[in-house]
Design a protein around this motif. Structure first.
Motif, PDB file in Angstrom:
ATOM      1  N   THR A 234       0.866  -1.166   0.168  1.00 41.64           N
ATOM      2  CA  THR A 234      -0.028  -0.092   0.002  1.00 41.64           C
ATOM      3  C   THR A 234       0.908   1.206   0.104  1.00 41.64           C
ATOM      4  OG1 THR A 234      -1.658  -1.281   1.368  1.00 41.64           O
ATOM      5  CG2 THR A 234      -1.936   1.221   1.237  1.00 41.64           C
ATOM      6  N   GLY A 235       2.071   1.188   0.549  1.00 39.77           N
ATOM      7  CA  GLY A 235       2.747   2.462   0.828  1.00 39.77           C
ATOM      8  C   GLY A 235       3.596   2.804  -0.791  1.00 39.77           C
ATOM      9  N   TYR A 236       3.786   1.701  -1.376  1.00 43.83           N
ATOM     10  CA  TYR A 236       4.405   1.901  -2.476  1.00 43.83           C
ATOM     11  C   TYR A 236       3.247   2.473  -3.478  1.00 43.83           C
ATOM     12  CZ  TYR A 236       8.885  -0.180  -2.548  1.00 43.83           C
ATOM     13  OH  TYR A 236      10.311  -0.615  -2.291  1.00 43.83           O
ATOM     14  N   ALA A 237       2.088   1.872  -3.568  1.00 47.51           N
ATOM     15  CA  ALA A 237       0.853   2.278  -4.381  1.00 47.51           C
ATOM     16  C   ALA A 237       0.555   3.681  -3.894  1.00 47.51           C
ATOM     17  CB  ALA A 237      -0.241   1.324  -4.140  1.00 47.51           C
ATOM     18  N   PHE A 238       0.568   4.264  -2.814  1.00 43.74           N
ATOM     19  CA  PHE A 238       0.334   5.712  -2.319  1.00 43.74           C
ATOM     20  C   PHE A 238       1.374   6.428  -2.945  1.00 43.74           C
ATOM     21  CE2 PHE A 238       0.829   9.102   0.614  1.00 43.74           C
ATOM     22  CZ  PHE A 238      -0.590   9.533   0.676  1.00 43.74           C
ATOM     23  N   ALA A 239       2.697   6.236  -2.813  1.00 44.73           N
ATOM     24  CA  ALA A 239       3.989   6.935  -3.262  1.00 44.73           C
ATOM     25  C   ALA A 239       3.531   7.191  -4.897  1.00 44.73           C
ATOM     26  CB  ALA A 239       4.999   6.320  -3.106  1.00 44.73           C
ATOM     27  N   LEU A 240       3.224   5.899  -5.621  1.00 49.12           N
ATOM     28  CA  LEU A 240       3.183   6.035  -6.972  1.00 49.12           C
ATOM     29  C   LEU A 240       1.834   6.851  -7.304  1.00 49.12           C
ATOM     30  CD1 LEU A 240       4.217   4.398  -9.410  1.00 49.12           C
ATOM     31  CD2 LEU A 240       2.341   2.786  -9.298  1.00 49.12           C
ATOM     32  N   TRP A 241       0.794   7.001  -6.402  1.00 49.18           N
ATOM     33  CA  TRP A 241      -0.284   7.857  -6.764  1.00 49.18           C
ATOM     34  C   TRP A 241      -0.028   9.229  -6.704  1.00 49.18           C
ATOM     35  CZ3 TRP A 241      -3.383  10.222  -2.866  1.00 49.18           C
ATOM     36  CH2 TRP A 241      -4.393  11.061  -3.249  1.00 49.18           C
ATOM     37  N   ARG A 242       0.971   9.408  -5.582  1.00 50.71           N
ATOM     38  CA  ARG A 242       1.219  10.998  -5.382  1.00 50.71           C
ATOM     39  C   ARG A 242       2.147  11.381  -6.410  1.00 50.71           C
ATOM     40  NH1 ARG A 242       0.971  12.997  -0.025  1.00 50.71           N
ATOM     41  NH2 ARG A 242       1.903  15.003  -1.190  1.00 50.71           N
ATOM     42  N   ARG A 243       3.362  10.509  -6.812  1.00 54.14           N
ATOM     43  CA  ARG A 243       3.783  11.297  -7.724  1.00 54.14           C
ATOM     44  C   ARG A 243       4.732  10.084  -8.637  1.00 54.14           C
ATOM     45  NH1 ARG A 243       8.664  15.547  -5.984  1.00 54.14           N
ATOM     46  NH2 ARG A 243       6.774  16.601  -5.553  1.00 54.14           N
ATOM     47  N   TYR A 244       4.343  10.163  -9.872  1.00 55.32           N
ATOM     48  CA  TYR A 244       4.707   9.128 -10.802  1.00 55.32           C
ATOM     49  C   TYR A 244       6.123   9.041 -11.273  1.00 55.32           C
ATOM     50  CZ  TYR A 244       4.966   5.668 -14.494  1.00 55.32           C
ATOM     51  OH  TYR A 244       5.326   4.640 -15.322  1.00 55.32           O
ATOM     52  N   SER A 245       6.559   7.801 -11.519  1.00 55.18           N
ATOM     53  CA  SER A 245       7.927   7.739 -12.149  1.00 55.18           C
ATOM     54  C   SER A 245       8.114   6.330 -12.776  1.00 55.18           C
ATOM     55  CB  SER A 245       9.242   8.128 -11.414  1.00 55.18           C
ATOM     56  OG  SER A 245       9.351   7.014 -10.316  1.00 55.18           O
ATOM     57  N   ASP A 246       8.708   5.837 -13.788  1.00 59.90           N
ATOM     58  CA  ASP A 246       8.877   4.576 -13.941  1.00 59.90           C
ATOM     59  C   ASP A 246       9.615   3.744 -13.200  1.00 59.90           C
ATOM     60  OD1 ASP A 246       7.554   5.203 -16.601  1.00 59.90           O
ATOM     61  OD2 ASP A 246       9.319   5.081 -18.111  1.00 59.90           O
ATOM     62  N   THR A 247      10.349   4.485 -12.540  1.00 55.12           N
ATOM     63  CA  THR A 247      11.182   3.677 -11.453  1.00 55.12           C
ATOM     64  C   THR A 247      10.551   3.017 -10.390  1.00 55.12           C
ATOM     65  OG1 THR A 247      13.189   4.904 -12.257  1.00 55.12           O
ATOM     66  CG2 THR A 247      13.144   3.672 -10.028  1.00 55.12           C
ATOM     67  N   LEU A 248       9.680   4.241  -9.863  1.00 53.59           N
ATOM     68  CA  LEU A 248       8.752   3.583  -8.844  1.00 53.59           C
ATOM     69  C   LEU A 248       7.721   2.535  -9.210  1.00 53.59           C
ATOM     70  CD1 LEU A 248       8.044   4.332  -5.907  1.00 53.59           C
ATOM     71  CD2 LEU A 248       6.687   6.086  -6.598  1.00 53.59           C
ATOM     72  N   ALA A 249       7.248   2.802 -10.505  1.00 48.31           N
ATOM     73  CA  ALA A 249       6.319   1.649 -11.061  1.00 48.31           C
ATOM     74  C   ALA A 249       7.025   0.333 -11.141  1.00 48.31           C
ATOM     75  CB  ALA A 249       5.896   2.157 -12.318  1.00 48.31           C
ATOM     76  N   ARG A 250       8.425   0.326 -11.764  1.00 49.08           N
ATOM     77  CA  ARG A 250       8.925  -0.913 -11.307  1.00 49.08           C
ATOM     78  C   ARG A 250       9.224  -1.608 -10.108  1.00 49.08           C
ATOM     79  NH1 ARG A 250      12.001   1.988 -15.552  1.00 49.08           N
ATOM     80  NH2 ARG A 250      11.926   0.750 -17.701  1.00 49.08           N
ATOM     81  N   LYS A 251       9.621  -0.675  -9.066  1.00 52.63           N
ATOM     82  CA  LYS A 251       9.783  -0.976  -7.603  1.00 52.63           C
ATOM     83  C   LYS A 251       8.262  -1.431  -7.217  1.00 52.63           C
ATOM     84  CE  LYS A 251      13.591   1.875  -6.483  1.00 52.63           C
ATOM     85  NZ  LYS A 251      13.941   3.289  -5.625  1.00 52.63           N
ATOM     86  N   THR A 252       7.490  -0.989  -7.567  1.00 51.69           N
ATOM     87  CA  THR A 252       6.191  -1.399  -7.055  1.00 51.69           C
ATOM     88  C   THR A 252       5.405  -2.774  -7.781  1.00 51.69           C
ATOM     89  OG1 THR A 252       5.316   0.787  -6.953  1.00 51.69           O
ATOM     90  CG2 THR A 252       3.515  -0.765  -7.052  1.00 51.69           C
ATOM     91  N   PHE A 253       5.844  -3.050  -8.746  1.00 48.91           N
ATOM     92  CA  PHE A 253       5.636  -4.301  -9.617  1.00 48.91           C
ATOM     93  C   PHE A 253       6.375  -5.409  -8.831  1.00 48.91           C
ATOM     94  CE2 PHE A 253       7.194  -7.264 -12.764  1.00 48.91           C
ATOM     95  CZ  PHE A 253       6.020  -7.859 -13.129  1.00 48.91           C
ATOM     96  N   ARG A 254       7.804  -5.040  -8.491  1.00 52.90           N
ATOM     97  CA  ARG A 254       8.726  -6.218  -8.156  1.00 52.90           C
ATOM     98  C   ARG A 254       8.357  -6.302  -6.513  1.00 52.90           C
ATOM     99  NH1 ARG A 254      13.853  -3.013 -10.519  1.00 52.90           N
ATOM    100  NH2 ARG A 254      13.991  -3.802 -12.450  1.00 52.90           N
TER     101      ARG A 254
END
Length: 301
Positions: free
Chosen positions: A261-281
């Motif tokens: 949920t923390g990764y998803a919240f960070a991704l929702w607040r501010r997007y980056s491809d790097t963060l999306a990859r980290k969320t997926f992993r």
């Protein structure tokens, strides 16, 4: 100088590697692992030698049918795979294996796996596994994926079946515990896959697939990822609430769910491809650790 025999051996080994690649080994490993958890949880205490043999046979049968579904998916989507960086390496996309070879390979795996499950496990497991094959290889791949952005939500039912298959293999029925495990994977699949789709959006747009980031945009997809992690968090508590797990599982489930949920919240607040990859992993870590905790908790209790 290379001898004809060594050249032939090298060629045979290369073809075998290509067939093996069609089965999507890493995906199938996760499928079999989740099925194994369903099998173990269905057996009170330590399994007997006969039960262990039954588990091994069931895992092999499920692996064969899952590999068949993956190979059929590669065949149907070879044109799409060729347009996407993530999948362009697949033997069918590169033309290294013909349609006939891929189809026969898929049919052989499905037939062999289904026969093994029917005769050595039980008919219910065979039919459920075959239905999963049809759901993924036909309903999801052929119908849903090219038609609707909700493809991964509806088609996720097939991906959520492994624990149900494992439970049925050992009990010969589908109990509420198996359905709870099904629900967890079903709700885990959309945020897991959409995190990938966010940083691969151009691949999907180029391939003409109506994935959610393509049809509804980046911001909407990020919100859906976050909302699904909230619902998933609640579902991950159900094994403890129902009484099929104890405090160790609860602690691990809360920890990894907060992480996701923390990764998803960070991704929702501010997007980056790097963060999306980290969320997926992290989504892969989430499911693996969650089910491993179920397994450990089962024996500690």
């Amino acid at each position: 100088m290379t001898t004809p025999v060594s050249v032939q051996s090298h060629s045979t080994a290369n073809v075998l590697r290509q067939f093996y690649a069609l089965t999507k080994p890493r995906v199938v490993q996760l499928i079999v692992f989740c099925a194994l958890i369903g099998m173990v949880l269905a057996v009170p205490g330590l399994p007997s030698l006969d039960a262990l043999q039954h588990i091994v046979v069931a895992c092999i049968g499920i692996w064969l049918v899952a590999g068949a579904a993956a190979a059929f998916n590669c065949l149907v989507e070879k044109g799409i795979d060729a347009k996407m960086k993530r999948t362009a390496w697949r033997p069918t996309a590169r033309g290294e294996l013909s349609d006939r070879q891929a189809l026969l390979f898929s049919a052989a795996l499905c037939t062999g796996g289904s026969a093994l499950l029917w005769f050595a496990v039980n008919p219910l497991t065979m039919w459920l596994t075959f239905a999963t094959f049809v759901g993924y290889a036909v309903v999801y791949t052929v119908i849903l994926k090219p038609l609707t952005p909700q493809n991964i939500v509806i088609g996720g039912a097939s991906g959520a079946m492994p624990p149900v298959l494992g439970w049925a293999a050992m009990r010969g029925d589908v109990g509420p515990e198996a359905l709870i495990l099904f629900l967890i994977i079903f709700l885990w699949t959309p945020p897991h896959f959409w995190a990938l789709a966010l940083y691969r959006v151009e691949d999907y747009r180029k391939a003409g697939l109506p994935m959610l980031p393509v049809t509804h945009g980046n911001e909407f997809t990020r919100l859906q990822v976050l909302l699904y992690t909230f619902i998933l968090f609640a579902a991950c508590l159900m094994p403890f609430i129902y009484g099929m797990s104890g405090w160790l599982y609860l602690a691990v489930a809360v920890a990894v769910s907060i992480g996701f949920t923390g990764y998803a919240f960070a991704l929702w607040r501010r997007y980056s491809d790097t963060l999306a990859r980290k969320t997926f992993r992290f989504s892969l870590i989430h499911l693996s650790v969650l089910f491993a905790a179920l397994l450990i908790d089962h024996y500690l209790r």
